[in-house]
Design a protein around this motif. Structure first.
Motif, PDB file in Angstrom:
ATOM      1  N   LYS A  97      33.151-102.820 -13.759  1.00 36.11           N
ATOM      2  CA  LYS A  97      32.913-104.039 -14.419  1.00 36.11           C
ATOM      3  C   LYS A  97      31.479-104.366 -13.854  1.00 36.11           C
ATOM      4  CE  LYS A  97      33.992-109.078 -15.249  1.00 36.11           C
ATOM      5  NZ  LYS A  97      34.128-108.988 -16.505  1.00 36.11           N
ATOM      6  N   VAL A  98      30.711-104.405 -15.190  1.00 34.91           N
ATOM      7  CA  VAL A  98      29.320-104.876 -14.624  1.00 34.91           C
ATOM      8  C   VAL A  98      29.173-106.279 -14.513  1.00 34.91           C
ATOM      9  CG1 VAL A  98      26.892-105.103 -15.619  1.00 34.91           C
ATOM     10  CG2 VAL A  98      28.215-103.035 -15.865  1.00 34.91           C
ATOM     11  N   VAL A  99      28.563-106.960 -13.388  1.00 38.25           N
ATOM     12  CA  VAL A  99      28.352-108.198 -13.088  1.00 38.25           C
ATOM     13  C   VAL A  99      26.823-108.565 -12.817  1.00 38.25           C
ATOM     14  CG1 VAL A  99      30.703-108.979 -12.354  1.00 38.25           C
ATOM     15  CG2 VAL A  99      28.885-108.100 -10.669  1.00 38.25           C
ATOM     16  N   ARG A 100      26.200-109.566 -13.497  1.00 39.33           N
ATOM     17  CA  ARG A 100      25.117-109.688 -13.541  1.00 39.33           C
ATOM     18  C   ARG A 100      24.417-110.729 -12.526  1.00 39.33           C
ATOM     19  NH1 ARG A 100      26.828-108.449 -18.003  1.00 39.33           N
ATOM     20  NH2 ARG A 100      26.148-106.774 -19.477  1.00 39.33           N
ATOM     21  N   ASP A 101      25.404-111.600 -12.187  1.00 40.00           N
ATOM     22  CA  ASP A 101      25.032-112.647 -11.246  1.00 40.00           C
ATOM     23  C   ASP A 101      26.254-113.242 -10.330  1.00 40.00           C
ATOM     24  OD1 ASP A 101      26.246-114.147 -13.056  1.00 40.00           O
ATOM     25  OD2 ASP A 101      24.459-114.878 -14.047  1.00 40.00           O
ATOM     26  N   THR A 102      26.087-114.088  -9.529  1.00 45.54           N
ATOM     27  CA  THR A 102      27.012-114.566  -8.901  1.00 45.54           C
ATOM     28  C   THR A 102      27.995-115.264  -9.652  1.00 45.54           C
ATOM     29  OG1 THR A 102      25.771-115.011  -6.688  1.00 45.54           O
ATOM     30  CG2 THR A 102      27.670-116.117  -6.811  1.00 45.54           C
ATOM     31  N   ALA A 103      27.886-116.016 -10.663  1.00 42.38           N
ATOM     32  CA  ALA A 103      28.614-116.617 -11.561  1.00 42.38           C
ATOM     33  C   ALA A 103      29.725-115.782 -12.217  1.00 42.38           C
ATOM     34  CB  ALA A 103      27.853-117.522 -12.660  1.00 42.38           C
ATOM     35  N   GLU A 104      29.242-114.383 -12.586  1.00 41.01           N
ATOM     36  CA  GLU A 104      30.232-113.513 -13.003  1.00 41.01           C
ATOM     37  C   GLU A 104      30.993-112.898 -12.182  1.00 41.01           C
ATOM     38  OE1 GLU A 104      28.220-110.530 -15.576  1.00 41.01           O
ATOM     39  OE2 GLU A 104      27.532-111.985 -16.917  1.00 41.01           O
ATOM     40  N   ALA A 105      30.563-112.804 -10.781  1.00 41.16           N
ATOM     41  CA  ALA A 105      31.555-112.173  -9.756  1.00 41.16           C
ATOM     42  C   ALA A 105      32.622-113.069  -9.565  1.00 41.16           C
ATOM     43  CB  ALA A 105      30.643-112.129  -8.568  1.00 41.16           C
ATOM     44  N   ILE A 106      32.143-114.340  -9.407  1.00 44.39           N
ATOM     45  CA  ILE A 106      33.201-115.839  -9.247  1.00 44.39           C
ATOM     46  C   ILE A 106      34.164-115.663 -10.243  1.00 44.39           C
ATOM     47  CG2 ILE A 106      33.452-118.060  -9.318  1.00 44.39           C
ATOM     48  CD1 ILE A 106      30.861-118.156  -7.884  1.00 44.39           C
ATOM     49  N   ASP A 107      33.862-115.504 -11.376  1.00 42.22           N
ATOM     50  CA  ASP A 107      34.691-115.449 -12.738  1.00 42.22           C
ATOM     51  C   ASP A 107      35.694-114.352 -12.493  1.00 42.22           C
ATOM     52  OD1 ASP A 107      33.769-117.657 -14.088  1.00 42.22           O
ATOM     53  OD2 ASP A 107      32.712-116.380 -15.358  1.00 42.22           O
ATOM     54  N   ALA A 108      35.167-113.334 -12.062  1.00 42.50           N
ATOM     55  CA  ALA A 108      36.162-111.911 -11.868  1.00 42.50           C
ATOM     56  C   ALA A 108      37.123-112.388 -10.506  1.00 42.50           C
ATOM     57  CB  ALA A 108      35.217-110.669 -11.515  1.00 42.50           C
ATOM     58  N   ALA A 109      36.811-112.973  -9.688  1.00 37.46           N
ATOM     59  CA  ALA A 109      37.485-113.134  -8.565  1.00 37.46           C
ATOM     60  C   ALA A 109      38.545-114.442  -8.858  1.00 37.46           C
ATOM     61  CB  ALA A 109      36.677-113.546  -7.344  1.00 37.46           C
ATOM     62  N   ASP A 111      40.443-114.351 -11.417  1.00 36.21           N
ATOM     63  CA  ASP A 111      41.408-113.865 -12.221  1.00 36.21           C
ATOM     64  C   ASP A 111      42.928-114.066 -11.407  1.00 36.21           C
ATOM     65  OD1 ASP A 111      43.417-112.025 -13.466  1.00 36.21           O
ATOM     66  OD2 ASP A 111      41.911-111.015 -14.267  1.00 36.21           O
ATOM     67  N   ALA A 112      43.714-114.728 -11.887  1.00 33.23           N
ATOM     68  CA  ALA A 112      44.932-114.916 -11.088  1.00 33.23           C
ATOM     69  C   ALA A 112      45.660-113.660 -10.612  1.00 33.23           C
ATOM     70  CB  ALA A 112      45.896-115.652 -11.705  1.00 33.23           C
ATOM     71  N   ARG A 113      45.530-112.496 -11.186  1.00 34.82           N
ATOM     72  CA  ARG A 113      45.865-111.419 -10.776  1.00 34.82           C
ATOM     73  C   ARG A 113      45.324-110.721  -9.660  1.00 34.82           C
ATOM     74  NH1 ARG A 113      45.431-108.544 -16.719  1.00 34.82           N
ATOM     75  NH2 ARG A 113      43.393-109.246 -15.870  1.00 34.82           N
ATOM     76  N   VAL A 114      44.160-111.112  -9.285  1.00 35.52           N
ATOM     77  CA  VAL A 114      43.503-110.518  -8.231  1.00 35.52           C
ATOM     78  C   VAL A 114      44.021-111.031  -6.825  1.00 35.52           C
ATOM     79  CG1 VAL A 114      41.135-110.359  -7.023  1.00 35.52           C
ATOM     80  CG2 VAL A 114      41.272-110.024  -9.768  1.00 35.52           C
ATOM     81  N   ARG A 115      44.164-110.094  -6.018  1.00 37.94           N
ATOM     82  CA  ARG A 115      44.671-110.336  -4.495  1.00 37.94           C
ATOM     83  C   ARG A 115      43.793-110.438  -3.522  1.00 37.94           C
ATOM     84  NH1 ARG A 115      50.519-108.809  -4.903  1.00 37.94           N
ATOM     85  NH2 ARG A 115      51.047-109.745  -6.894  1.00 37.94           N
ATOM     86  N   ALA A 116      42.749-109.694  -3.583  1.00 39.62           N
ATOM     87  CA  ALA A 116      41.613-109.691  -2.732  1.00 39.62           C
ATOM     88  C   ALA A 116      40.395-109.002  -3.187  1.00 39.62           C
ATOM     89  CB  ALA A 116      42.220-108.615  -1.544  1.00 39.62           C
ATOM     90  N   VAL A 117      39.254-109.358  -2.633  1.00 43.40           N
ATOM     91  CA  VAL A 117      38.008-108.773  -2.867  1.00 43.40           C
ATOM     92  C   VAL A 117      37.306-108.330  -1.753  1.00 43.40           C
ATOM     93  CG1 VAL A 117      35.474-109.829  -3.774  1.00 43.40           C
ATOM     94  CG2 VAL A 117      37.458-110.838  -4.589  1.00 43.40           C
ATOM     95  N   VAL A 118      36.958-107.191  -1.659  1.00 41.16           N
ATOM     96  CA  VAL A 118      36.234-106.419  -0.530  1.00 41.16           C
ATOM     97  C   VAL A 118      34.548-106.453  -1.180  1.00 41.16           C
ATOM     98  CG1 VAL A 118      35.893-104.287   0.356  1.00 41.16           C
ATOM     99  CG2 VAL A 118      38.135-104.783  -0.315  1.00 41.16           C
ATOM    100  N   LEU A 119      34.023-106.962  -0.039  1.00 39.32           N
ATOM    101  CA  LEU A 119      32.440-107.008  -0.058  1.00 39.32           C
ATOM    102  C   LEU A 119      31.640-106.842   1.079  1.00 39.32           C
ATOM    103  CD1 LEU A 119      30.993-110.342  -0.786  1.00 39.32           C
ATOM    104  CD2 LEU A 119      33.271-110.100  -0.562  1.00 39.32           C
ATOM    105  N   GLY A 120      30.631-106.178   0.920  1.00 35.97           N
ATOM    106  CA  GLY A 120      29.584-105.987   2.277  1.00 35.97           C
ATOM    107  C   GLY A 120      29.221-104.908   2.126  1.00 35.97           C
ATOM    108  N   PRO A 121      29.545-103.515   1.953  1.00 34.85           N
ATOM    109  CA  PRO A 121      29.020-102.406   2.254  1.00 34.85           C
ATOM    110  C   PRO A 121      27.781-102.275   1.252  1.00 34.85           C
ATOM    111  CG  PRO A 121      31.279-101.991   2.237  1.00 34.85           C
ATOM    112  CD  PRO A 121      31.101-103.586   2.019  1.00 34.85           C
ATOM    113  N   GLY A 122      26.435-101.952   1.634  1.00 39.71           N
ATOM    114  CA  GLY A 122      25.447-101.630   0.512  1.00 39.71           C
ATOM    115  C   GLY A 122      25.135-102.862  -0.184  1.00 39.71           C
TER     116      GLY A 122
END
Length: 172
Positions: A97-109, A111-122
């Motif tokens: 999924k292409v996300v252009r900004d923080t707002a789009e990443a927040i929208d993805a996170a 989603d009630a089906r999402v159980r976890a977000v992994v972030l940091g590498p790179g």
């Protein structure tokens, strides 16, 4: 479902590969409960992994593959536009999924089906990475922080650990 009920007996059989030449993985004891007939991929949990820019995509893809290997039902790699083609060329079982900004990443996170977000590498050691972490914390979705997501907080105020008993946590 409902095809699963109509498929009949499932047989796992060897196809002539010697065990030492086959790429086999086994987890014992099982990390996940036995699935039910009506389960689907989201019943096993959805994970988002956040990719860095075009030249920093590999570690996020490895984290995404690790989420699949430990049993997540669906994994989506959130990619900035400049890295989308690089990531797409290396993904098969992971959605993109292409996300252009923080707002789009927040929208993805959110989603009630999402159980976890992994972030940091790179993601890069920078203020924007720290701000993304703080913004995603605000969604209430559990986060797994690694690498640049942690290092981006180096040198920031450490007041969160010095609060008085009963006081709400400070925002660092």
């Amino acid at each position: 479902m409902p095809g699963r009920l109509a498929c009949g007996e499932v047989l796992v059989a060897g196809i002539g590969l010697e065990p030492e030449t086959a790429n086999l993985f086994e987890t014992a004891p099982p990390l996940l409960p036995e699935g039910r007939l009506d389960w689907h991929k989201y019943a096993r949990g959805a994970v988002l992994a956040v990719s860095g820019g075009m030249t920093s995509t590999g570690a996020a893809r490895l984290a995404a593959r690790a989420a699949l290997r430990i049993g997540a039902g669906v994994v989506t790699l959130l990619s900035p536009p400049d890295a989308a083609m690089v990531n797409a060329c290396h993904l098969s079982a992971i959605m993109l999924k292409v996300v252009r900004d923080t707002a789009e990443a927040i929208d993805a996170a959110r989603d009630a089906r999402v159980r976890a977000v992994v972030l940091g590498p790179g993601l890069g050691v920078r203020a924007a990475t720290a701000e993304l972490v703080l913004a995603l914390l605000g969604t209430g979705t559990p986060l797994v922080l690694d690498a640049d997501a942690l290092t981006s907080f180096a040198g920031r105020q450490r007041g969160c650990s010095r609060r008085s008993p009963g006081a709400p946590p400070a925002r660092c």
